[in-house]
Design a protein around this motif. Structure first.
Motif, PDB file in Angstrom:
ATOM      1  N   THR A 454      -3.037 -11.602  15.497  1.00 57.77           N
ATOM      2  CA  THR A 454      -3.259 -10.625  14.431  1.00 57.77           C
ATOM      3  C   THR A 454      -3.814  -9.334  15.016  1.00 57.77           C
ATOM      4  N   ARG A 455      -3.306  -8.205  14.587  1.00 55.78           N
ATOM      5  CA  ARG A 455      -3.675  -6.914  15.167  1.00 55.78           C
ATOM      6  C   ARG A 455      -4.837  -6.284  14.390  1.00 55.78           C
ATOM      7  N   LEU A 456      -5.621  -5.477  15.094  1.00 57.60           N
ATOM      8  CA  LEU A 456      -6.751  -4.792  14.459  1.00 57.60           C
ATOM      9  C   LEU A 456      -6.269  -3.629  13.607  1.00 57.60           C
ATOM     10  N   ARG A 457      -7.211  -3.062  12.828  1.00 54.32           N
ATOM     11  CA  ARG A 457      -6.884  -1.952  11.948  1.00 54.32           C
ATOM     12  C   ARG A 457      -7.816  -0.780  12.221  1.00 54.32           C
ATOM     13  N   ASP A 458      -7.252   0.435  12.175  1.00 55.61           N
ATOM     14  CA  ASP A 458      -8.025   1.679  12.218  1.00 55.61           C
ATOM     15  C   ASP A 458      -7.825   2.398  10.888  1.00 55.61           C
ATOM     16  N   TYR A 459      -8.914   2.484  10.083  1.00 56.22           N
ATOM     17  CA  TYR A 459      -8.835   3.068   8.745  1.00 56.22           C
ATOM     18  C   TYR A 459      -9.212   4.560   8.787  1.00 56.22           C
ATOM     19  N   TYR A 460      -8.511   5.365   7.978  1.00 62.67           N
ATOM     20  CA  TYR A 460      -8.792   6.796   7.853  1.00 62.67           C
ATOM     21  C   TYR A 460      -8.847   7.164   6.374  1.00 62.67           C
ATOM     22  N   LYS A 461      -9.758   8.091   6.045  1.00 62.56           N
ATOM     23  CA  LYS A 461      -9.748   8.731   4.740  1.00 62.56           C
ATOM     24  C   LYS A 461      -9.037  10.069   4.912  1.00 62.56           C
ATOM     25  N   VAL A 462      -7.972  10.254   4.176  1.00 62.58           N
ATOM     26  CA  VAL A 462      -7.187  11.486   4.317  1.00 62.58           C
ATOM     27  C   VAL A 462      -7.108  12.169   2.966  1.00 62.58           C
ATOM     28  N   GLU A 463      -7.075  13.512   2.999  1.00 61.47           N
ATOM     29  CA  GLU A 463      -6.893  14.328   1.790  1.00 61.47           C
ATOM     30  C   GLU A 463      -5.606  15.114   1.955  1.00 61.47           C
ATOM     31  N   VAL A 464      -4.754  15.070   0.948  1.00 62.72           N
ATOM     32  CA  VAL A 464      -3.460  15.738   1.020  1.00 62.72           C
ATOM     33  C   VAL A 464      -3.536  17.073   0.296  1.00 62.72           C
ATOM     34  N   GLY A 465      -2.403  17.777   0.287  1.00 59.89           N
ATOM     35  CA  GLY A 465      -2.399  19.143  -0.210  1.00 59.89           C
ATOM     36  C   GLY A 465      -2.777  19.270  -1.662  1.00 59.89           C
ATOM     37  N   ASP A 466      -2.441  18.323  -2.528  1.00 59.69           N
ATOM     38  CA  ASP A 466      -2.765  18.441  -3.951  1.00 59.69           C
ATOM     39  C   ASP A 466      -4.162  17.941  -4.294  1.00 59.69           C
ATOM     40  N   GLY A 467      -4.977  17.603  -3.293  1.00 58.00           N
ATOM     41  CA  GLY A 467      -6.353  17.200  -3.530  1.00 58.00           C
ATOM     42  C   GLY A 467      -6.585  15.708  -3.614  1.00 58.00           C
ATOM     43  N   ARG A 468      -5.545  14.917  -3.661  1.00 57.58           N
ATOM     44  CA  ARG A 468      -5.739  13.476  -3.730  1.00 57.58           C
ATOM     45  C   ARG A 468      -6.197  12.932  -2.379  1.00 57.58           C
ATOM     46  N   ARG A 469      -6.989  11.875  -2.459  1.00 54.51           N
ATOM     47  CA  ARG A 469      -7.513  11.260  -1.241  1.00 54.51           C
ATOM     48  C   ARG A 469      -7.040   9.815  -1.163  1.00 54.51           C
ATOM     49  N   PHE A 470      -6.543   9.450   0.004  1.00 58.46           N
ATOM     50  CA  PHE A 470      -6.018   8.119   0.234  1.00 58.46           C
ATOM     51  C   PHE A 470      -6.796   7.435   1.355  1.00 58.46           C
ATOM     52  N   TRP A 471      -6.688   6.132   1.348  1.00 57.59           N
ATOM     53  CA  TRP A 471      -7.295   5.297   2.402  1.00 57.59           C
ATOM     54  C   TRP A 471      -6.153   4.601   3.123  1.00 57.59           C
ATOM     55  N   ILE A 472      -5.866   5.012   4.335  1.00 54.49           N
ATOM     56  CA  ILE A 472      -4.742   4.477   5.088  1.00 54.49           C
ATOM     57  C   ILE A 472      -5.260   3.857   6.377  1.00 54.49           C
ATOM     58  N   TYR A 473      -4.449   2.998   6.950  1.00 54.30           N
ATOM     59  CA  TYR A 473      -4.845   2.397   8.217  1.00 54.30           C
ATOM     60  C   TYR A 473      -3.625   2.185   9.101  1.00 54.30           C
ATOM     61  N   ARG A 474      -3.908   2.216  10.403  1.00 59.95           N
ATOM     62  CA  ARG A 474      -2.898   1.889  11.417  1.00 59.95           C
ATOM     63  C   ARG A 474      -3.130   0.456  11.868  1.00 59.95           C
ATOM     64  N   GLN A 475      -2.109  -0.367  11.786  1.00 59.82           N
ATOM     65  CA  GLN A 475      -2.223  -1.767  12.189  1.00 59.82           C
ATOM     66  C   GLN A 475      -1.716  -1.899  13.621  1.00 59.82           C
ATOM     67  N   GLY A 476      -2.658  -2.127  14.525  1.00 61.06           N
ATOM     68  CA  GLY A 476      -2.318  -2.289  15.919  1.00 61.06           C
ATOM     69  C   GLY A 476      -2.468  -1.007  16.710  1.00 61.06           C
ATOM     70  N   ILE A 477      -2.464  -1.165  18.016  1.00 57.73           N
ATOM     71  CA  ILE A 477      -2.557  -0.047  18.955  1.00 57.73           C
ATOM     72  C   ILE A 477      -1.382  -0.171  19.918  1.00 57.73           C
ATOM     73  N   LEU A 478      -0.814   0.948  20.268  1.00 60.45           N
ATOM     74  CA  LEU A 478       0.306   0.943  21.192  1.00 60.45           C
ATOM     75  C   LEU A 478      -0.129   0.350  22.527  1.00 60.45           C
ATOM     76  N   GLY A 479       0.597  -0.676  22.948  1.00 60.00           N
ATOM     77  CA  GLY A 479       0.288  -1.320  24.221  1.00 60.00           C
ATOM     78  C   GLY A 479      -0.780  -2.388  24.135  1.00 60.00           C
ATOM     79  N   ASP A 480      -1.110  -2.865  22.951  1.00 58.14           N
ATOM     80  CA  ASP A 480      -2.123  -3.907  22.844  1.00 58.14           C
ATOM     81  C   ASP A 480      -1.587  -5.305  23.156  1.00 58.14           C
TER      82      ASP A 480
END
Length: 495
Positions: A454-480
């Motif tokens: 199972t791969r780890l996760r890196d979570y980010y809080k991002v804000e887009v152009g219309d002001g909405r904020r999302f919680w996204i994550y990258r599953q895994g790291i390149l070369g892990d």
């Protein structure tokens, strides 16, 4: 063991009679044997031994988990059921029942006939029993466990029949038993022949319930050993006997609910679990259970719950007896509504939960329950609302979105910043431009629960152009070494 065999036989095939079967419970140094079958007893295996030690000698040992709580509940019910022979019955440890049959044996044709009736009726229930009868409680306990099955001991035969039994029959602890064995006192007869003065000096500081001399005197009748049998709990039950069979139970529910609630009000109790039973004229019966979120004794509320559970009851050719029983009750003090006529909000919420659960089912009306976990989707679980109050939310060290997507939805990355969130991504066919971000917050897999790889996760809080904020994550790291390219997911939306 009898209980395990009956329950297991309903789900799967039991092991062959030649296979040694044991039930194990957790001990101080690993699983130990709690109960064993006939084949295991024939091989000399005994309760209390460690499972690993027995498996080294008997590789074909079949081990199943024990259920001490379930066994205790069954023994308590059997102790009450045994009052068919006498009114004084009580549990005897974890595997026995003591009955004071004084003045009751003649009702069954004598002591021998009473024992035969007991053995037959226990066998009808699928339970094996070793029976013995003696003038004292201690003597009966020892003869049932260490003497010949079905022994009937008279007042003049107590000392003679107890003499060949081992000293452990007195129910002494292991240290006292080891001490008596070193002194050469391996049987009760040998203990009776030793002068009392010499032994009293060794056991004068031991509690009476573990002192071998006190226990021996009780078994021989020299000291009193009364049986303190608890009274049977009161049943909260309302009955409606009908002069002729009917098909519809609804007209009779008002009287049943009012009668039962009046009984509970007099005792300042409230019901948590109800059972409505109809007894058909053909000898069959049908029942429905109703649970409540909080203790209640309002007849109108009980009626609303019952009317939602009558669908599907087959009355057959009619029924002539209805019962409404409170299976579980809780203390509920007398109270009154507010002087201005208002009601407590909590009572209205509980009544609403009861009605919704009765109509939709307990699996659809739930409370949140919080679980210790690193992964956000595992933190919150659901339990039926009638099982208790909702749990307070956990204190989180970081902000979390109010809404989580279940399951997380994969997003298409159009352009990614090195070691950061996507600069542009597409979610649900709409492209978004990241204006600000915060992170990463790394969450590692739970190795004790997740599958290997199972791969780890890196979570980010991002804000887009219309002001909405999302919680996204990258599953895994390149070369892990745990898969190909990492994947991006949108897991939550902030308010």
């Amino acid at each position: 063991m009898d209980r395990w065999q009956r329950m297991t036989a309903q789900q799967r095939t039991l092991p062959d009679d030649t296979v040694p079967v044991v039930l194990a419970r957790q001990g101080a140094h690993g699983p130990v044997i709690h109960a064993l079958g006939a084949a295991a007893q024939a091989r000399g295996i005994s309760a209390g031994e460690r499972v690993v030690d027995v498996q080294a000698i008997h590789p074909d040992l079949h081990v199943e988990p024990a259920d001490p709580e379930g066994e205790g509940a069954l023994l308590a019910r059997v102790a009450l059921w045994a009052r068919r022979w006498c009114p004084w019955t009580v549990r005897d440890g974890a595997d026995g029942i003591v009955m004071d049959v004084t003045g009751a044996a003649h009702l069954f044709g004598g002591e021998a006939a009473m024992l035969r009736d007991m053995g037959a009726r226990f066998a009808m229930q699928g339970l094996s029993a070793r029976l013995a009868m003696a003038p004292t409680r201690g003597a009966a306990q020892m003869l049932a466990r260490f003497g010949a099955a079905g022994t009937i001991c008279g007042p003049q035969e107590v000392a003679e029949l107890l003499a060949p039994l081992p000293v452990v029959a007195l129910r002494i602890d292991s240290d006292t038993s080891r001490l008596l064995t070193r002194l050469g006192l391996k049987t009760i007869g040998a203990l009776m022949e030793v002068p009392r003065v010499a032994l009293m000096r060794r056991f004068d500081r031991i509690a009476e319930d573990r002192n071998p001399l006190v226990l021996l005197d009780r078994a021989l009748g020299r000291l009193g050993d009364p049986l303190n049998a608890p009274g049977e709990g009161r049943r909260w039950l309302a009955r409606a006997r009908l002069p002729e069979p009917v098909i519809d139970p609804v007209p009779h529910l008002d009287g049943l609910a009012a009668d039962l609630c009046t009984q509970l009000a007099q005792a300042e109790l409230g019901v948590r679990l109800l059972r409505l039973t109809i007894y058909r004229v053909d000898g069959e019966w049908r029942s429905r259970n109703v649970a409540t979120a909080s203790a209640s004794r309002e007849a109108s509320h009980v009626l609303r719950l019952l009317r939602g559970k009558l669908d599907g009851i087959d009355p057959g050719f009619g029924f002539d007896l209805l019962t409404l029983e409170a299976l579980r009750v809780e203390p509920l003090a007398l109270h009154q509504d507010h002087l201005e006529g208002g009601r407590e909000a909590g009572r209205d919420v509980a009544a609403l939960l009861d009605r919704l659960t009765a109509k939709l089912g307990p699996e659809r009306i739930t409370w949140p329950v919080w679980v210790q976990s690193h992964l956000p989707e595992r933190v919150e679980g659901r339990v039926p609302a009638l099982t208790g109050a909702p749990a307070a939310p956990p204190v989180l060290s970081r902000d979390r979105p109010l809404r989580l997507l279940t399951p997380p939805e994969e997003i298409a990355v159009l352009y990614a910043v090195p070691e950061g969130p996507p600069a542009r991504f597409r979610w649900r066919r709409v492209a978004y431009l990241t204006t600000r971000h915060e992170g990463p917050e790394r969450i590692a897999p739970e190795w004790w629960r997740d599958r290997p790889g199972t791969r780890l996760r890196d979570y980010y809080k991002v804000e887009v152009g219309d002001g909405r904020r999302f919680w996204i994550y990258r599953q895994g790291i390149l070369g892990d070494g745990r898969g190909g390219d990492p994947h991006w997911f949108l897991h939550g939306i902030f308010a």
